[in-house]
Write a protein that holds these residues in place. Structure first.
Motif, mmCIF file in Angstrom:
data_model
loop_
_atom_site.group_PDB
_atom_site.id
_atom_site.type_symbol
_atom_site.label_atom_id
_atom_site.label_comp_id
_atom_site.label_asym_id
_atom_site.label_seq_id
_atom_site.Cartn_x
_atom_site.Cartn_y
_atom_site.Cartn_z
ATOM 1 N N UNK A 83 40.903 25.527 58.744
ATOM 2 C CA UNK A 83 40.078 25.977 57.720
ATOM 3 C C UNK A 83 40.944 26.361 56.471
ATOM 4 N N UNK A 84 40.071 26.381 55.498
ATOM 5 C CA UNK A 84 40.567 26.515 54.191
ATOM 6 C C UNK A 84 39.459 27.532 53.324
ATOM 7 N N UNK A 85 40.357 28.702 53.000
ATOM 8 C CA UNK A 85 39.896 29.926 52.599
ATOM 9 C C UNK A 85 39.854 29.562 51.123
ATOM 10 N N UNK A 86 38.511 29.636 50.711
ATOM 11 C CA UNK A 86 38.208 29.382 49.113
ATOM 12 C C UNK A 86 38.703 30.413 48.087
ATOM 13 N N UNK A 87 38.950 30.038 46.928
ATOM 14 C CA UNK A 87 39.031 31.147 45.805
ATOM 15 C C UNK A 87 37.887 31.153 44.969
ATOM 16 N N UNK A 88 37.484 32.406 44.516
ATOM 17 C CA UNK A 88 36.423 32.552 43.658
ATOM 18 C C UNK A 88 36.524 31.881 42.452
ATOM 19 N N UNK A 89 35.628 30.769 42.042
ATOM 20 C CA UNK A 89 35.637 29.997 40.588
ATOM 21 C C UNK A 89 34.564 30.149 39.954
ATOM 22 N N UNK A 90 34.747 30.759 38.577
ATOM 23 C CA UNK A 90 33.614 30.834 37.583
ATOM 24 C C UNK A 90 33.991 29.774 36.502
ATOM 25 N N UNK A 91 32.899 28.765 36.416
ATOM 26 C CA UNK A 91 32.927 28.139 35.266
ATOM 27 C C UNK A 91 32.128 28.172 34.197
ATOM 28 N N UNK A 92 31.540 29.460 34.112
ATOM 29 C CA UNK A 92 30.822 30.081 33.149
ATOM 30 C C UNK A 92 29.494 29.650 32.967
ATOM 31 N N UNK A 93 28.789 29.279 34.153
ATOM 32 C CA UNK A 93 27.449 29.116 34.245
ATOM 33 C C UNK A 93 26.864 30.361 34.326
ATOM 34 N N UNK A 94 25.586 30.830 33.845
ATOM 35 C CA UNK A 94 24.967 31.862 33.992
ATOM 36 C C UNK A 94 23.339 31.998 34.395
ATOM 37 N N UNK A 95 22.877 30.637 34.537
ATOM 38 C CA UNK A 95 21.641 30.449 35.067
ATOM 39 C C UNK A 95 21.303 30.445 36.430
ATOM 40 N N UNK A 96 20.525 31.611 36.711
ATOM 41 C CA UNK A 96 20.136 31.712 38.218
ATOM 42 C C UNK A 96 19.467 30.904 39.060
ATOM 43 N N UNK A 133 37.905 27.637 27.073
ATOM 44 C CA UNK A 133 37.873 26.123 26.917
ATOM 45 C C UNK A 133 37.496 25.410 27.899
ATOM 46 N N UNK A 134 38.229 25.698 29.123
ATOM 47 C CA UNK A 134 37.828 24.932 30.512
ATOM 48 C C UNK A 134 36.413 25.157 30.850
ATOM 49 N N UNK A 135 35.930 26.400 30.364
ATOM 50 C CA UNK A 135 34.498 26.504 31.070
ATOM 51 C C UNK A 135 33.474 25.882 30.026
ATOM 52 N N UNK A 136 33.907 25.805 28.571
ATOM 53 C CA UNK A 136 33.176 25.218 27.830
ATOM 54 C C UNK A 136 33.127 23.883 28.199
ATOM 55 N N UNK A 137 34.166 23.022 28.552
ATOM 56 C CA UNK A 137 34.114 21.714 28.597
ATOM 57 C C UNK A 137 33.242 21.547 29.822
ATOM 58 N N UNK A 138 33.406 22.256 30.688
ATOM 59 C CA UNK A 138 32.504 22.229 32.081
ATOM 60 C C UNK A 138 31.100 22.237 31.838
ATOM 61 N N UNK A 139 30.697 23.257 30.707
ATOM 62 C CA UNK A 139 29.249 23.361 30.306
ATOM 63 C C UNK A 139 28.716 22.314 29.804
ATOM 64 N N UNK A 140 29.754 21.428 29.067
ATOM 65 C CA UNK A 140 29.155 20.332 28.059
ATOM 66 C C UNK A 140 29.139 19.075 29.336
ATOM 67 N N UNK A 141 30.030 19.003 30.156
ATOM 68 C CA UNK A 141 29.922 17.907 30.962
ATOM 69 C C UNK A 141 28.470 18.036 31.851
#
Lengths: 334, 117, 149
Positions: A185-198, C6-14
């Motif tokens: 089992x691999x426990x994940x980390x919380x990742x946020x890539x800046x998406x905000x669209x629900x 910057x990483x988040x902006x890159x992902x957004x573009x991708x």
């Protein structure tokens, strides 16, 4: 040590999945895995007075089915680990009230089934229990009114939106030795890539799935060749494409054995846009199709990477981006 | 002729709403709020009445027409009652529509339940 | 809005290129047609009242009431959301859509009771419309009053 690398657990005595229970709504019952569910509802309100009551009922009955199928007497079930999508995980709490089992409520949004299975496996492998149940539920009608709009509002769904699965899945995890078994089992980390669209969960969650899959391979030294099937939870068609491409960029080509529960569960003509989502999405596929096909020997080594978006309506309205998580479990026939 | 113009003007107003919905992140609620305000402002500038003259129901049935209706009422009442009219005109003018929405809304909620999906 | 790295902006573009776009042309055509039809129905009702002796100005009120009733009723019997799925703004923007926005939460939250459920949730969408509609109309009225003093 049972720990590998930074985030992965190798179970010393891999716990077994000895029985499952799955219940789905009528729409899911017309989908791809209809032969694999234990019960398909004719009406998603299931003769109850509210959809929340209906969700509690399917969760409770899925747990009872899993216990019955496992042939373990109910008084030998030591814990119920369960969660759902509703505020304060009420479906799980209310189902536990009916079931009368010692209860650990958990929340990992749509990743909850993997979280439950990995915590359950830790408890069993750690010797703290012989038998326990991990279970989750979600319901289109309860989720929609909590997270989005009233059902009869005449709005248009975006092409990136996903359809919450109505259903419940439960698995009995046991120290008995029989296939299939939960090996890593691999426990994940919380990742946020800046998406905000629900209305676009897949894009938000894909990086979390990628992070956990990469971590799993690095921690265990495994490669995609060690699996027959790598299955993400509910990335949907958009998130799946993104995850596949990101992994390829990192040097892991999984395209020939990769799929996503959210893509599989409905047929494209069922008009669910980017696919399915919800706690039950990964759960009913895992407890239904995957479990049964592992018993049949069609699959022997499956990596389930269930994904979850950890936002709320409040955080969305306040303009916060969406933190996401993915937990992986290896299910293998040994 | 009324019908053709109502169809075209009403259709065009809805079409603008659709473009906004599909090309921005605005939700339907935002569109309704935006349009009612837009209707009020255009009406205040004297630009909405010409549209009503052309499109008739095509301009009054969309929610922009509701904004126009509110402003028309306010201006009538200001002419008649002065400053008090600023506060009475909008709701007096739209009383029928708002009361109907509340009462029918309540009634329908009593009679019907949402369908399972 | 949160500041993106910057990483988040890159992902957004991708990710942006991966997202399917709504079928804009089809949606526009549907919105135009359905919006047009709803307004034409409104015109039929309006003309009926005019033929019974009301001025077009007076007929607006009863027309709105009947349109609101139609929107409410179609929501109640579970038809309006199906129209909305295809029509989009075509059935949101007309006053029938305003009625839909009132009836749908009112029905939905019946199980939460008649005070905090039905009556409170009724205005989830309609409330903002009334707030901004009435406020802007009042402001315009005030300006009109001041200009004509």
């Amino acid at each position: 040590m049972k720990k590998l690398g930074s985030q992965t657990i190798k179970f010393e005595n891999p716990p077994s999945i000895i029985g499952t229970g799955t219940i789905v709504g009528p729409k899911e019952g017309q989908g791809r895995f209809k032969e694999y569910y234990d019960l398909i509802l004719k009406d998603s309100i299931y003769q109850e007075k509210s959809w929340e009551k209906a969700e509690t009922k399917i969760l409770k009955e899925a747990v009872e089915m899993a216990i019955k199928n496992s042939k373990v007497p109910t008084d030998k079930i030591e814990y119920l680990i369960a969660g759902d999508l509703l505020n304060q995980i009420v479906s799980a709490g209310f189902a536990a009230r009916e079931l009368g089992l010692p209860f650990l409520g958990i929340y990992g949004a749509c990743s909850t089934i993997a979280q439950g299975a990995l915590l359950g496996s830790m408890i069993v492998d750690g010797g703290f229990a012989e038998n326990l149940v991990a279970a989750v539920s979600s319901h289109f009608c309860t989720a929609e009114r909590q997270f989005r709009f009233p059902l009869e509002l005449g709005n248009q769904r975006k092409p990136t939106s996903q359809w919450t699965v109505t259903g419940a899945g439960a698995m009995v995890i046991s120290s008995q030795i029989q296939n299939p078994r939960i090996t890593f089992a691999t426990v994940g980390k919380v990742i946020d890539m800046g998406e905000a669209d629900p209305n676009d969960m897949g894009t938000a969650m894909a990086p979390a799935a990628v992070d956990t899959i990469l971590r799993h391979f690095q921690d265990t030294g495994k490669t995609p060749d060690d699996y027959d099937l790598i299955l993400t939870g509910d990335l949907g068609s958009i998130g799946k494409d993104i995850a596949e491409e990101l992994l390829k960029q990192k040097g892991y080509d999984i395209s020939n054995k990769y799929s996503d529960c959210g893509v599989l569960i409905f047929y494209p003509e069922q008009d669910v846009h980017a696919g399915a989502s919800g706690c039950a999405c990964a759960a009913v596929v895992t407890c239904g199709y995957i479990y049964k096909e592992m018993l049949n020997g069609k699959y022997n080594r499956v990596l389930l990477v269930a994904t979850g978006a950890l936002m709320s309506t409040t955080s969305t309205q306040q303009g916060e981006t969406i933190p996401c998580i993915a937990h992986a479990i290896s299910i293998e026939n040994l | 002729m009324d019908y053709v113009m109502a169809f075209i003007v009403g259709g065009l107003i809805c079409l603008v709403g659709q473009i906004l919905m599909d090309t921005t992140k605005l939700f339907p609620a935002h569109i309704l709020v935006l349009f009612v305000t837009l209707g009020a402002v255009l009406s205040g500038l004297g630009l909405y009445q010409p549209l009503v003259d052309i499109g008739k129901a095509g301009a009054t049935i969309p929610i922009t027409g509701f904004g126009h209706n509110l402003v028309t009422g306010v201006i009538q009442d200001v002419d008649q009652y002065g400053l008090l009219g600023v506060f009475t005109g909008a709701l007096r003018s739209a009383a029928g529509g708002i009361t109907a929405a509340i009462v029918f809304g309540f009634l329908m909620a009593l009679l019907f339940n949402p369908k399972s999906k | 809005m949160p500041v993106l790295t910057k990483e988040q902006q890159d992902y957004k573009r991708f990710a942006k290129n991966k997202k399917p776009k709504p079928p804009l042309l089809k949606n526009m055509i549907m919105a135009f047609i359905v919006g047009g039809i709803i307004c034409t129905i409104g015109q039929i009702i309006l003309n009926f009242f005019v033929s019974r002796g009301l001025t077009p100005g007076q007929a607006g009120g009863p027309t709105a009431i009947i349109m609101v009733f139609l929107g409410s009723f179609l929501t109640g019997i579970g038809v309006y959301d199906k129209i909305g799925k295809y029509a989009g703004a075509g059935s949101i923007v007309p006053i029938t859509g305003f009625a839909n926005s009132i009836v749908s939460p009112a029905m939905e939250f019946k199980r939460e009771g008649f005070v905090f459920g039905v009556a409170a949730k009724m205005f989830v969408v309609a409330g903002p419309v009334l707030v901004y509609g009435i406020s802007s109309a009042t402001l315009i009225g005030l300006i009109y009053y001041l200009l004509n003093m």
